[in-house]
Design an enzyme around this catalytic site. Structure first.
Site, PDB file in Angstrom:
ATOM      1  N   ILE A 190       1.038  -0.924   0.114  1.00 49.97           N
ATOM      2  CA  ILE A 190      -0.155   0.043   0.031  1.00 49.97           C
ATOM      3  C   ILE A 190       0.892   1.418  -0.023  1.00 49.97           C
ATOM      4  O   ILE A 190       2.218   1.054   0.425  1.00 49.97           O
ATOM      5  CB  ILE A 190      -0.994  -0.086   1.070  1.00 49.97           C
ATOM      6  CG1 ILE A 190      -0.130  -0.078   2.487  1.00 49.97           C
ATOM      7  CG2 ILE A 190      -2.036  -1.110   0.847  1.00 49.97           C
ATOM      8  CD1 ILE A 190      -1.231   0.056   3.685  1.00 49.97           C
ATOM      9  N   ASP A 191       0.506   2.374  -0.604  1.00 52.81           N
ATOM     10  CA  ASP A 191       1.215   3.530  -0.751  1.00 52.81           C
ATOM     11  C   ASP A 191       1.882   4.205   0.472  1.00 52.81           C
ATOM     12  O   ASP A 191       0.971   3.864   1.613  1.00 52.81           O
ATOM     13  CB  ASP A 191       0.218   4.466  -1.403  1.00 52.81           C
ATOM     14  CG  ASP A 191      -0.049   4.136  -2.825  1.00 52.81           C
ATOM     15  OD1 ASP A 191       0.633   3.557  -3.244  1.00 52.81           O
ATOM     16  OD2 ASP A 191      -0.987   4.478  -3.247  1.00 52.81           O
TER      17      ASP A 191
END
Length: 318
Positions: free
Chosen positions: A138-139
């Protein structure tokens, strides 16, 4: 340990006409060095309109480039004593609630202080697994849940679920706009043809599907629950922008803060001070690789997003 591979398919814009192939690709793919790109060209793992070319090949514009190559990884990442918020752990896997600001994997500009470095300190045996057992990312400025395999068999089992869309990933997001109902975004994603640090909906991109439903409606915003059917880079952020409901705080895909007439001063200040995308990986569901039983984990919405929701509710009730 198998080497990770990368795959990119892109059309070179006419703005790169007369540039060398290696120079153009280094600009279009900033995650990789020109030296690395030149090596791939020399190895024949980069095709231009279906053919191998030399690094000095002059771009005309409109060429289709396909890159399928092995990535070189350091033989050993450094273990670092970075705190981890572990929701669950057993002999096969770890479920982590990643905070905002923590990069998942070392890369260009992030050689350390990542989740991977933290995992190697927490469980040194993970050095034997590709990417220390990390299955998905995930970012940096997205919070929430990730599952990490601790054994080769667990990695294989979970990777199979991920590949066949059996690993359920649910997100919470706050987006601009008053959405009437839920739906599905089915639009292919790849690197933006000109701005290579961004992704975009591209006709020749990879298949990407995001499902969403409205959790709560506000005056000019919507709180959504989203589920990934596929897992492309920045998928939710790109898909929400594509349907004209960008995520609040997303400077890359949403632009400047959007203010509307009649908005309370309190909400205005909250929006202006919300400096990351309002996106949280809320839930993970999968079949446990050892027990073969379905499991589900949830992480509550983090404080900053909850404050944003509270401000929206207060504004709505005025």
């Amino acid at each position: 340990m198998t080497k990770p591979t990368i795959y990119h398919k892109l059309i070179i814009d006419s703005g790169f006409a007369t540039e060398r192939l290696d120079q153009a690709l280094a600009k279009l793919l900033p995650d990789y060095s020109r030296t690395q790109i030149k090596e791939w060209i020399d190895l024949g793992t980069i095709l231009v309109d279906g053919k191998t070319q030399k690094s000095k090949y002059k771009i005309r514009g409109g060429e289709e480039v396909i890159i399928q190559a092995e990535l070189k990884e350091p033989t050993q990442w450094e273990a670092e004593p970075i705190p981890l918020n572990i929701l669950y752990e057993d002999e096969a896997l770890i479920v982590i609630n990643k905070p905002v600001g923590l990069v998942v994997h070392p890369g260009a500009g992030n050689s350390g202080k990542t989740l991977l470095n933290a995992l190697l300190h927490h469980a040194p045996d993970l050095k034997e697994l590709p990417r220390a057992g990390i299955l998905h990312r995930i970012d940096k400025n997205t919070s929430g849940l990730l599952v990490v395999a601790k054994t080769a068999s667990a990695l294989k089992h979970l990777s199979h679920q991920l590949k066949h869309h059996e690993l359920q990933r649910e997100y919470q997001a706050v987006v601009y706009g008053h959405m009437i109902s839920g739906g599905k975004v089915d639009a292919p994603i790849d690197r933006h043809p000109r701005e290579r640090k961004r992704m975009a909906v591209v006709e020749t991109g990879k298949h990407a599907i995001t499902h969403y439903r409205v959790t709560e409606k506000f005056r000019d915003f919507s709180h959504l629950t989203l589920q990934l059917e596929t897992g492309r880079t920045h998928q939710i952020r790109v898909h929400m922008m594509h349907i004209h409901h960008p995520i609040v705080g997303d400077a890359t895909y949403g632009g400047r803060v959007q203010l509307s007439k009649g908005m309370s001063e309190s909400l205005i200040q909250t929006l202006r001070h919300f400096k990351r995308q309002a996106l949280h990986a809320f839930a993970l569901g999968f079949i446990h690789p050892v027990t073969e039983e379905p499991v589900r984990f949830e992480a509550p919405i983090p404080e900053d997003m909850q404050q944003l929701l509270d401000a929206l509710k207060k504004d709505k009730s005025r």
